[in-house]
Design a protein around this motif. Structure first.
Motif, mmCIF file in Angstrom:
data_model
loop_
_atom_site.group_PDB
_atom_site.id
_atom_site.type_symbol
_atom_site.label_atom_id
_atom_site.label_comp_id
_atom_site.label_asym_id
_atom_site.label_seq_id
_atom_site.Cartn_x
_atom_site.Cartn_y
_atom_site.Cartn_z
ATOM 1 N N PRO A 1 0.809 -1.226 0.000
ATOM 2 C CA PRO A 1 0.000 0.000 0.000
ATOM 3 C C PRO A 1 0.842 1.276 0.000
ATOM 4 C CG PRO A 1 -0.764 -1.506 1.706
ATOM 5 C CD PRO A 1 0.511 -2.067 1.165
ATOM 6 N N TYR A 2 0.233 2.350 -0.525
ATOM 7 C CA TYR A 2 0.871 3.665 -0.446
ATOM 8 C C TYR A 2 0.687 4.191 0.965
ATOM 9 C CZ TYR A 2 1.396 8.679 -0.454
ATOM 10 O OH TYR A 2 1.775 9.960 -0.125
ATOM 11 N N GLU A 3 1.786 4.524 1.569
ATOM 12 C CA GLU A 3 1.754 5.155 2.886
ATOM 13 C C GLU A 3 2.955 6.094 2.922
ATOM 14 O OE1 GLU A 3 1.738 3.945 7.601
ATOM 15 O OE2 GLU A 3 1.638 2.374 6.087
ATOM 16 N N GLY B 1 4.726 6.842 -4.676
ATOM 17 C CA GLY B 1 3.399 7.285 -4.256
ATOM 18 C C GLY B 1 3.098 8.676 -4.783
ATOM 19 N N LYS B 2 2.721 9.575 -3.894
ATOM 20 C CA LYS B 2 2.327 10.926 -4.303
ATOM 21 C C LYS B 2 3.511 11.883 -4.365
ATOM 22 C CE LYS B 2 -2.226 10.059 -2.315
ATOM 23 N NZ LYS B 2 -3.187 10.385 -1.234
ATOM 24 N N GLY B 3 4.721 11.341 -4.140
ATOM 25 C CA GLY B 3 5.928 12.131 -4.357
ATOM 26 C C GLY B 3 6.526 12.837 -3.154
ATOM 27 N N ARG B 4 6.034 12.550 -1.954
ATOM 28 C CA ARG B 4 6.497 13.280 -0.774
ATOM 29 C C ARG B 4 8.017 13.238 -0.596
ATOM 30 N NH1 ARG B 4 4.257 12.446 5.309
ATOM 31 N NH2 ARG B 4 2.425 13.369 4.333
ATOM 32 N N ARG C 1 -3.190 5.798 -11.042
ATOM 33 C CA ARG C 1 -3.974 6.797 -10.291
ATOM 34 C C ARG C 1 -3.091 7.603 -9.346
ATOM 35 N NH1 ARG C 1 -7.233 5.319 -6.450
ATOM 36 N NH2 ARG C 1 -6.015 3.430 -6.337
ATOM 37 N N ILE C 2 -2.215 6.894 -8.634
ATOM 38 C CA ILE C 2 -1.326 7.581 -7.690
ATOM 39 C C ILE C 2 -0.291 8.409 -8.457
ATOM 40 C CG2 ILE C 2 0.387 7.247 -5.859
ATOM 41 C CD1 ILE C 2 -1.275 4.898 -4.858
ATOM 42 N N TYR C 3 0.174 7.876 -9.583
ATOM 43 C CA TYR C 3 1.123 8.611 -10.425
ATOM 44 C C TYR C 3 0.502 9.943 -10.881
ATOM 45 C CZ TYR C 3 3.782 9.852 -14.592
ATOM 46 O OH TYR C 3 4.505 10.535 -15.535
ATOM 47 N N ALA C 4 -0.787 9.924 -11.202
ATOM 48 C CA ALA C 4 -1.475 11.153 -11.640
ATOM 49 C C ALA C 4 -1.428 12.210 -10.526
ATOM 50 C CB ALA C 4 -2.918 10.840 -12.034
ATOM 51 N N VAL C 5 -1.525 11.770 -9.262
ATOM 52 C CA VAL C 5 -1.452 12.707 -8.127
ATOM 53 C C VAL C 5 -0.048 13.319 -8.047
ATOM 54 C CG1 VAL C 5 -1.682 12.966 -5.615
ATOM 55 C CG2 VAL C 5 -3.239 11.444 -6.846
ATOM 56 N N CYS C 6 0.971 12.489 -8.277
ATOM 57 C CA CYS C 6 2.372 12.959 -8.337
ATOM 58 C C CYS C 6 2.508 14.100 -9.313
ATOM 59 C CB CYS C 6 3.245 11.859 -8.935
ATOM 60 S SG CYS C 6 4.125 10.902 -7.819
#
Length: 197
Positions: free
Chosen positions: A28-30, A58-61, A82-87
């Protein structure tokens, strides 16, 4: 600063867990807690001359924070569209967006650029995939020998057992993060390995 305050300062949205596409190979993304990233940034392993890959970004943090804090270049690898799109959305607004690049690709297939010399892992995938990724890392090292450090946050026992057997990789340091959280959890640490061929 809190997680939300850091996100606000960096002009990104990275909080929350997402396990909607997790399976036995991809976890999972965490997001890594900002306090852990601050500790890593302050250890001196990463600077403006370095280029870091964050596997399972994940979202690039990790990418946005470390490129902001240490001035390094960073590359995020994410397989979930989907998560890449958030990045990519975060990159448009991030204060350090100009020093970050993201690729939607399976980690084991990503060809490591010769300028990459730092690698970050927060248990993004199974040891099976890690083996393939480490094969890529070693290949890149032999093609272009250079100083290379790998950082493993909150490592699983399987990761540690495997890493201790990899030829050409040496355990170098342990950055404890236990004091940042309640409960004295022994996994709250970053293990540092150096590729030495």
């Amino acid at each position: 600063m809190t997680e939300a305050q850091w996100d606000k300062l960096l002009h990104i949205k990275t909080t929350g867990r997402d396990d909607s596409r997790a399976d036995q190979y991809r976890y999972p993304y965490e997001p890594t807690p900002y306090s852990v990233l601050e500790r890593l940034a302050n250890e001196g392993y990463i600077g403006k001359k370095n280029c870091l890959i964050d596997y399972g970004c994940g979202k690039g943090r990790v990418d946005f924070f470390l490129s902001y804090q240490t001035r390094c270049q960073s590359i995020g690898i994410e397989y979930d569209d989907r998560i890449y799109a958030v990045c990519e959305e975060n990159k448009k607004t991030a204060v350090s967006g100009g020093r970050t690049t993201f690729y939607m690709e399976n980690a084991e297939e990503y060809e490591i650029l010769k300028e990459v010399d730092r690698f970050y892992f927060f248990n993004p995938f199974s040891v099976t995939i890690l083996r393939s990724v480490m094969g890529r890392v070693m290949e890149s090292y032999y093609e272009n020998p250079r100083e290379m450090y790998l950082f493993f946050y909150y490592p699983s026992d399987e990761y540690v057992s495997y890493l201790m057997t990899v030829d050409g990789v040496m355990f170098t340091d342990e950055i404890s993060c236990q004091d940042l959280f309640d409960g004295e959890n022994e996994r709250e640490r970053i293990l540092v390995f150096e590729v030495c061929g």
